[in-house]
Design a protein around this motif. Structure first.
Motif: not given
Length: 254
Positions: A3-10, A28-34, A63-64
């Protein structure tokens, strides 16, 4: 199946430190993103490791993450964070459900006055811009830049916006106090985080709010590097997480 994911955040600019985004908050932001996509069916996070390859800037953070086929009990994912095509974060997270087993409390909370009996710490904005996002109240005589005998700081901390003490919030708190070497120094210098690993306890699943007691101490420093250990407890004394980080100690003052 992978399973993969790719999220854009700031990163919120108010969570800035000396050399870019605050390390604990960026993790923490990276953890939330994935987490939502790769948490293995909603399993609680048990460990999070983040390597900081470069300062995280104000640009969009992509974040992927990838999670290989998960087992019945645990799930693991690896993730990267890119800005403008260049990697700035590299990490991994392990997720696993509660299960029956013995309990042990080997890290009791320090016996200190409560948060309402401790005066606030006013960090200068140029020293820690993110300090406006938290209320920090030292709980011992050890203070930043006081030239004390110990490389240790203990303080009550709560988020100004009422953020709960979930896994993301606790990740930020493992890195929220000044570097423990500041308790020995009188002149600040940058001590950025190069790697941060957080181990979470089952108490994090309760999503507590309010005050947390945070301790950070330097176990060793030399050769331009330092090893810091941190612990976060809830207001009622439950251990929420243990953190360890490798830090770069800059040669000169800020």
């Amino acid at each position: 199946m992978t399973t993969t994911t790719d999220t854009e955040t700031r990163i919120d600019p108010e969570w800035w430190s000396w050399e870019g985004a605050h390390g604990g908050h960026a993790a923490a932001v990276a953890l939330t993103a994935v987490r939502e996509r790769l948490a293995g069916g909603g399993r609680p996070v048990r460990t999070l490791t983040t390597h900081f390859l470069a300062p995280v800037a104000a640009d969009p953070l992509h974040v992927s993450g990838t999670a290989p086929s998960t087992g019945r009990r645990t799930a693991a994912c690896v993730f990267t964070g890119h800005q403008n095509g260049a990697p700035v974060l590299l990490g991994s997270a392990l997720f696993g459900p509660d299960r029956s087993g013995p309990a042990h409390a080997g890290q009791p909370a320090p016996d200190v006055p409560g948060p309402h009996d401790c005066p606030p710490l006013r960090l200068q904005p140029w020293l820690a811009p993110f300090a406006q996002r938290v209320d920090i109240r030292p709980a011992t005589a050890d203070l930043p830049l006081a030239g004390g005998p110990r490389a240790e700081l203990v303080a009550w901390v709560r988020f100004a916006d009422g953020q709960v003490l979930d896994a993301a919030g606790v990740t930020t708190l493992t890195d929220v106090l000044p570097p423990a070497l500041f308790a020995r120094w009188r002149t600040p210098r940058p001590v950025p985080t190069a790697e941060l690993t957080v181990h979470f306890t089952d108490a994090v699943e309760d999503a507590l709010d309010g005050w947390a007691l945070v301790r950070i101490r330097t176990d060793h420093a030399g050769g331009g590097w330092a090893v810091d250990d941190s612990a976060v407890w809830s207001a009622d004394g439950r251990l929420l997480a243990l953190g360890r980080q490798a830090r770069v100690v800059r040669a000169g003052p800020a």
